[in-house]
Design a protein around this motif. Structure first.
Motif, PDB file in Angstrom:
ATOM      1  N   ASP A   1       0.831  -1.210   0.000  1.00 44.26           N
ATOM      2  CA  ASP A   1       0.000   0.000   0.000  1.00 44.26           C
ATOM      3  C   ASP A   1       0.868   1.264   0.000  1.00 44.26           C
ATOM      4  O   ASP A   1       0.571   2.224  -0.710  1.00 44.26           O
ATOM      5  CB  ASP A   1      -0.928   0.006   1.218  1.00 44.26           C
ATOM      6  N   LEU A   2       1.937   1.242   0.799  1.00 41.94           N
ATOM      7  CA  LEU A   2       2.860   2.379   0.805  1.00 41.94           C
ATOM      8  C   LEU A   2       3.542   2.537  -0.551  1.00 41.94           C
ATOM      9  O   LEU A   2       3.782   3.655  -1.020  1.00 41.94           O
ATOM     10  CB  LEU A   2       3.898   2.209   1.917  1.00 41.94           C
ATOM     11  N   GLY A   3       3.856   1.400  -1.194  1.00 41.41           N
ATOM     12  CA  GLY A   3       4.447   1.446  -2.521  1.00 41.41           C
ATOM     13  C   GLY A   3       3.522   2.094  -3.533  1.00 41.41           C
ATOM     14  O   GLY A   3       3.958   2.887  -4.380  1.00 41.41           O
ATOM     15  N   VAL A   4       2.223   1.779  -3.434  1.00 40.70           N
ATOM     16  CA  VAL A   4       1.242   2.391  -4.342  1.00 40.70           C
ATOM     17  C   VAL A   4       1.178   3.898  -4.106  1.00 40.70           C
ATOM     18  O   VAL A   4       1.192   4.693  -5.063  1.00 40.70           O
ATOM     19  CB  VAL A   4      -0.153   1.747  -4.155  1.00 40.70           C
ATOM     20  N   GLN A   5       1.120   4.302  -2.851  1.00 46.06           N
ATOM     21  CA  GLN A   5       1.083   5.740  -2.543  1.00 46.06           C
ATOM     22  C   GLN A   5       2.324   6.449  -3.080  1.00 46.06           C
ATOM     23  O   GLN A   5       2.232   7.536  -3.663  1.00 46.06           O
ATOM     24  CB  GLN A   5       0.984   5.952  -1.043  1.00 46.06           C
ATOM     25  N   ALA A   6       3.488   5.830  -2.879  1.00 50.82           N
ATOM     26  CA  ALA A   6       4.740   6.440  -3.347  1.00 50.82           C
ATOM     27  C   ALA A   6       4.775   6.525  -4.872  1.00 50.82           C
ATOM     28  O   ALA A   6       5.219   7.531  -5.437  1.00 50.82           O
ATOM     29  CB  ALA A   6       5.934   5.638  -2.835  1.00 50.82           C
TER      30      ALA A   6
ATOM     31  N   ASP B   1       9.899  10.573  -0.080  1.00 49.11           N
ATOM     32  CA  ASP B   1      10.895  10.243   0.954  1.00 49.11           C
ATOM     33  C   ASP B   1      10.222   9.873   2.273  1.00 49.11           C
ATOM     34  O   ASP B   1      10.652   8.939   2.963  1.00 49.11           O
ATOM     35  CB  ASP B   1      11.846  11.423   1.177  1.00 49.11           C
ATOM     36  N   GLN B   2       9.178  10.605   2.633  1.00 51.14           N
ATOM     37  CA  GLN B   2       8.464  10.319   3.884  1.00 51.14           C
ATOM     38  C   GLN B   2       7.785   8.952   3.823  1.00 51.14           C
ATOM     39  O   GLN B   2       7.789   8.199   4.808  1.00 51.14           O
ATOM     40  CB  GLN B   2       7.438  11.419   4.164  1.00 51.14           C
ATOM     41  N   LEU B   3       7.210   8.622   2.671  1.00 49.26           N
ATOM     42  CA  LEU B   3       6.590   7.303   2.510  1.00 49.26           C
ATOM     43  C   LEU B   3       7.644   6.202   2.584  1.00 49.26           C
ATOM     44  O   LEU B   3       7.397   5.132   3.145  1.00 49.26           O
ATOM     45  CB  LEU B   3       5.828   7.236   1.182  1.00 49.26           C
ATOM     46  N   GLU B   4       8.826   6.468   2.025  1.00 49.84           N
ATOM     47  CA  GLU B   4       9.898   5.475   2.098  1.00 49.84           C
ATOM     48  C   GLU B   4      10.326   5.251   3.555  1.00 49.84           C
ATOM     49  O   GLU B   4      10.584   4.121   3.970  1.00 49.84           O
ATOM     50  CB  GLU B   4      11.109   5.918   1.277  1.00 49.84           C
ATOM     51  N   ALA B   5      10.371   6.340   4.326  1.00 49.95           N
ATOM     52  CA  ALA B   5      10.737   6.217   5.740  1.00 49.95           C
ATOM     53  C   ALA B   5       9.707   5.369   6.485  1.00 49.95           C
ATOM     54  O   ALA B   5      10.053   4.525   7.320  1.00 49.95           O
ATOM     55  CB  ALA B   5      10.857   7.602   6.379  1.00 49.95           C
ATOM     56  N   GLN B   6       8.420   5.564   6.171  1.00 53.64           N
ATOM     57  CA  GLN B   6       7.374   4.726   6.771  1.00 53.64           C
ATOM     58  C   GLN B   6       7.562   3.261   6.379  1.00 53.64           C
ATOM     59  O   GLN B   6       7.410   2.364   7.212  1.00 53.64           O
ATOM     60  CB  GLN B   6       5.993   5.203   6.327  1.00 53.64           C
ATOM     61  N   ALA B   7       7.874   3.039   5.111  1.00 53.13           N
ATOM     62  CA  ALA B   7       8.063   1.669   4.632  1.00 53.13           C
ATOM     63  C   ALA B   7       9.262   1.013   5.313  1.00 53.13           C
ATOM     64  O   ALA B   7       9.214  -0.179   5.658  1.00 53.13           O
ATOM     65  CB  ALA B   7       8.244   1.668   3.115  1.00 53.13           C
ATOM     66  N   ASP B   8      10.323   1.767   5.529  1.00 51.43           N
ATOM     67  CA  ASP B   8      11.489   1.224   6.242  1.00 51.43           C
ATOM     68  C   ASP B   8      11.102   0.785   7.651  1.00 51.43           C
ATOM     69  O   ASP B   8      11.539  -0.270   8.132  1.00 51.43           O
ATOM     70  CB  ASP B   8      12.605   2.277   6.318  1.00 51.43           C
TER      71      ASP B   8
END
Length: 201
Positions: free
Chosen positions: A140-145, A173-180
């Motif tokens: 889901d985060l990947g889709v948002q990003a 970048d913020q979405l990537e941080a959430q995904a991490d």
């Protein structure tokens, strides 16, 4: 020794400052090849399609809708866009950005789809029969990003004011941080709770 280089560095800075107005004027006088923007947007749109298809695949990894084949087809279409863009770049007299920057953008977008295809194929390769909520959250985060990335690429058309594109990149970048964070928590939980070594691998 340092003192010998300071004047030289100052001269370079001064020359660069004098060139900026000239470059700005040339950018306005010489029409840039805007065909690239449509190709960038097509590639970014394919990234969204591919990541959305992966998220749908993770909802049912038995793949009744043939999502893996769909992702493979999207990746092939994206390869065609890369080839078309590179051919245009070889012919273009005045591309909208430096050639190295265009190559970098095309390769980065292509990487998104290559990794998406790898993830989809790995589900079948390793006979995954179910996925965790964490994996679905990552998708889901990947889709948002990917959607934010598509908007950022669209904002490149406005080359006079890069602030919108930069703000969207910051959101990515913020979405990537959430995904991490989700990834680290999922890995920690997996090693603590999973008893089956095959499933752990």
């Amino acid at each position: 020794m340092t003192s010998q280089f300071v004047p030289e560095r100052a001269d370079r800075t001064e020359r660069a400052d004098r060139r900026r107005p000239v470059r700005s004027l040339l950018r306005r006088l010489i029409p840039r090849d805007r065909r690239f923007f449509a190709l960038f947007q097509t590639q970014a749109g394919l990234c969204v399609e591919g990541v959305e298809a992966l998220a749908q695949l993770l909802q049912d990894v038995s793949d009744p809708g043939g999502r893996v084949r769909e992702i493979e087809a999207i990746e092939k279409r994206a390869d065609g866009v890369v080839d078309e863009s590179q051919a245009l770049l070889r012919r273009a007299l005045f591309p909208p950005f430096p050639r190295a920057a265009i190559h970098g953008l095309l390769n980065s977008l292509d990487d998104v789809l290559d990794l998406t295809e790898d993830a989809a194929q790995s589900l079948h390769l390793y006979h995954v029969t179910s996925v965790t909520a964490d994996a679905q959250r990552l998708a889901d985060l990947g889709v948002q990003a990917a959607r934010k990335l598509q908007q950022a690429v669209g904002a490149l058309c406005s080359t006079d004011d890069p602030r919108q594109a930069l703000a969207l990149c910051e959101e990515v970048d913020q979405l990537e941080a959430q995904a991490d964070h989700v990834m680290r928590a999922a890995m920690s939980r997996l090693f603590r709770e999973e008893q089956d070594a095959r499933q752990l691998v």
